[in-house]
Write an enzyme that holds these catalytic residues in place. Structure first.
Site, mmCIF file in Angstrom:
data_model
loop_
_atom_site.group_PDB
_atom_site.id
_atom_site.type_symbol
_atom_site.label_atom_id
_atom_site.label_comp_id
_atom_site.label_asym_id
_atom_site.label_seq_id
_atom_site.Cartn_x
_atom_site.Cartn_y
_atom_site.Cartn_z
ATOM 1 N N TYR A 166 19.030 -42.931 -14.873
ATOM 2 C CA TYR A 166 18.565 -41.594 -14.487
ATOM 3 C C TYR A 166 17.483 -41.116 -15.468
ATOM 4 C CZ TYR A 166 18.831 -36.710 -12.958
ATOM 5 O OH TYR A 166 18.532 -35.459 -12.481
HETATM 6 P P1 NDP Z 1 22.562 -32.911 -4.842
HETATM 7 O O1 NDP Z 1 23.420 -34.075 -5.237
HETATM 8 O O2 NDP Z 1 23.181 -31.609 -4.538
HETATM 9 O O3 NDP Z 1 21.630 -33.339 -3.596
HETATM 10 C C1 NDP Z 1 20.950 -34.562 -3.607
HETATM 11 C C2 NDP Z 1 20.034 -34.622 -2.411
HETATM 12 O O4 NDP Z 1 19.373 -35.907 -2.415
HETATM 13 C C3 NDP Z 1 20.792 -34.516 -1.087
HETATM 14 O O5 NDP Z 1 19.989 -33.861 -0.149
HETATM 15 C C4 NDP Z 1 20.969 -35.989 -0.709
HETATM 16 O O6 NDP Z 1 21.155 -36.221 0.656
HETATM 17 C C5 NDP Z 1 19.624 -36.550 -1.160
HETATM 18 N N1 NDP Z 1 19.711 -37.996 -1.290
HETATM 19 C C6 NDP Z 1 20.430 -38.691 -2.204
HETATM 20 N N2 NDP Z 1 20.307 -39.999 -1.979
HETATM 21 C C7 NDP Z 1 19.512 -40.152 -0.885
HETATM 22 C C8 NDP Z 1 19.037 -41.267 -0.158
HETATM 23 N N3 NDP Z 1 19.373 -42.514 -0.492
HETATM 24 N N4 NDP Z 1 18.242 -41.057 0.905
HETATM 25 C C9 NDP Z 1 17.908 -39.801 1.273
HETATM 26 N N5 NDP Z 1 18.329 -38.694 0.621
HETATM 27 C C10 NDP Z 1 19.125 -38.868 -0.445
HETATM 28 O O7 NDP Z 1 21.478 -32.838 -5.997
HETATM 29 P P2 NDP Z 1 20.773 -31.582 -6.715
HETATM 30 O O8 NDP Z 1 20.407 -30.546 -5.733
HETATM 31 O O9 NDP Z 1 21.565 -31.241 -7.902
HETATM 32 O O10 NDP Z 1 19.459 -32.308 -7.254
HETATM 33 C C11 NDP Z 1 18.210 -32.243 -6.592
HETATM 34 C C12 NDP Z 1 17.171 -32.871 -7.493
HETATM 35 O O11 NDP Z 1 17.154 -32.163 -8.732
HETATM 36 C C13 NDP Z 1 17.435 -34.332 -7.835
HETATM 37 O O12 NDP Z 1 16.230 -35.043 -7.910
HETATM 38 C C14 NDP Z 1 18.074 -34.235 -9.201
HETATM 39 O O13 NDP Z 1 17.903 -35.425 -9.943
HETATM 40 C C15 NDP Z 1 17.309 -33.083 -9.789
HETATM 41 N N6 NDP Z 1 17.974 -32.435 -10.889
HETATM 42 C C16 NDP Z 1 19.198 -31.815 -10.728
HETATM 43 C C17 NDP Z 1 19.808 -31.210 -11.802
HETATM 44 C C18 NDP Z 1 21.110 -30.498 -11.681
HETATM 45 O O14 NDP Z 1 21.610 -30.009 -12.719
HETATM 46 N N7 NDP Z 1 21.731 -30.396 -10.528
HETATM 47 C C19 NDP Z 1 19.197 -31.227 -13.129
HETATM 48 C C20 NDP Z 1 17.941 -31.892 -13.193
HETATM 49 C C21 NDP Z 1 17.360 -32.475 -12.106
HETATM 50 P P3 NDP Z 1 22.642 -36.503 1.284
HETATM 51 O O15 NDP Z 1 23.176 -35.167 1.685
HETATM 52 O O16 NDP Z 1 22.396 -37.444 2.408
HETATM 53 O O17 NDP Z 1 23.463 -37.150 0.198
#
Ligand code: NDP
Length: 261
Positions: A166
């Protein structure tokens, strides 16, 4: 007042959004729609229409394309399919991301590859293909052809604990953002990243259940609380629109003050 609205209105724009089903991406997709953009969502489950419904309630169009970003063959045809259907993408928001926790000495190759593919390689592929499309667009009266926003992380700057893939992927997102900005900012495409701090989403379930780590994280956040997905609505509208016309190559932390500490 009207000129102020123009800085933040996204009327007439179309945003391609990954990761819009839940968490931060869902809040940002809805915010872009509320600011006037039509939305193209890329998601694994086309039957999950919760975000689409909220976009349509905001009065905007929404189309879902089914793709799994962990498969590069799924990703490479995506933009050409969307363009062939007549969508003129002017905003790209790469928000999908996954986490995998394991001590580095035991970190499996397949977990490394999956995290790098979803978090970094698919981001490059979509930036490349949408960027190529934007470069062909006629610029507007301000010279703008489009806007790209990638979602980075505090682990674009810091190493984290037991999350080597990550951290490597998000470090890569920050560098990719700057590299693309250097090529494209002069051609009317601003490329920026948003680095969220610790946000209360499904991704942090394990962390929040670890009482010791959850407490130490909370104590270090100057704002005194974890972030919420809605904390990203304002910043994404600002970066997507004309209000940020002279901002490019930036990684903007939205972290309740964490990085200042
Ligand atoms: P969530 O786990 O709540 O959501 C992740 C999202 O990514 C979902 O919409 C999921 O879709 C989608 N996703 C994951 N894998 C795939 C795939 N193989 N193909 C298509 N879609 C996919 O994450 P967050 O909202 O917390 O995070 C959003 C972004 O922010 C990410 O890039 C994360 O790394 C970044 N981030 C988050 C932090 C946090 O504290 N939460 C901190 C720093 C960065 P599905 O519903 O199908 O799983």
């Amino acid at each position: 007042m009207e000129s102020l609205m123009k800085l933040f209105s996204l009327e007439g724009e179309t945003a391609l959004v990954t990761g819009g089903t839940r968490g931060i991406g869902q809040a940002m997709a809805i915010a872009l729609a509320e600011a006037g953009a039509d939305i193209v969502l890329v998601q694994r489950d086309p039957h999950d229409t919760r975000t689409k419904a909220q976009i349509e309630t905001a009065g905007r169009k929404c189309t879902i394309y089914q793709r799994d970003l962990s498969s590069n063959t799924d990703v490479v045809t995506l933009v050409s399919d969307i363009l062939a259907d007549g969508h003129d993408i002017t905003i790209l928001l790469n928000c999908a991301g996954i986490q995998h926790r394991s001590p580095s000495a035991q970190f499996a190759d397949e977990d490394w590859s999956r995290v790098l593919q979803v978090n970094l390689t698919s981001v490059f592929t979509l930036c490349r293909d949408v960027g190529a499309h934007m470069l062909q667009r006629n610029p507007d009266s301000t010279g703008r052809r489009g806007t790209i926003i990638n979602i980075a992380s505090l682990l674009s700057f810091q190493g984290g604990l037991t999350v080597p893939a990550y951290a490597a992927s998000k470090g890569g997102v920050a560098q990719l953002t700057k590299a693309l900005s250097n090529e494209w900012a002069g051609k009317g495409i601003n490329v920026n990243a948003i680095a969220p701090g610790y946000i209360d989403t499904d991704m942090n379930d394990a962390l929040m259940k670890d009482e010791v780590r959850a407490k130490s994280i909370m104590e270090r956040i100057p704002a005194g609380r974890w972030g919420k997905p809605d904390d990203f609505k304002g910043v994404v509208i600002w970066l997507a629109g004309r209000g940020s016309a002279y901002v490019s190559g930036e990684v903007i932390t939205v972290d309740g003050g964490w990085m200042g500490r």
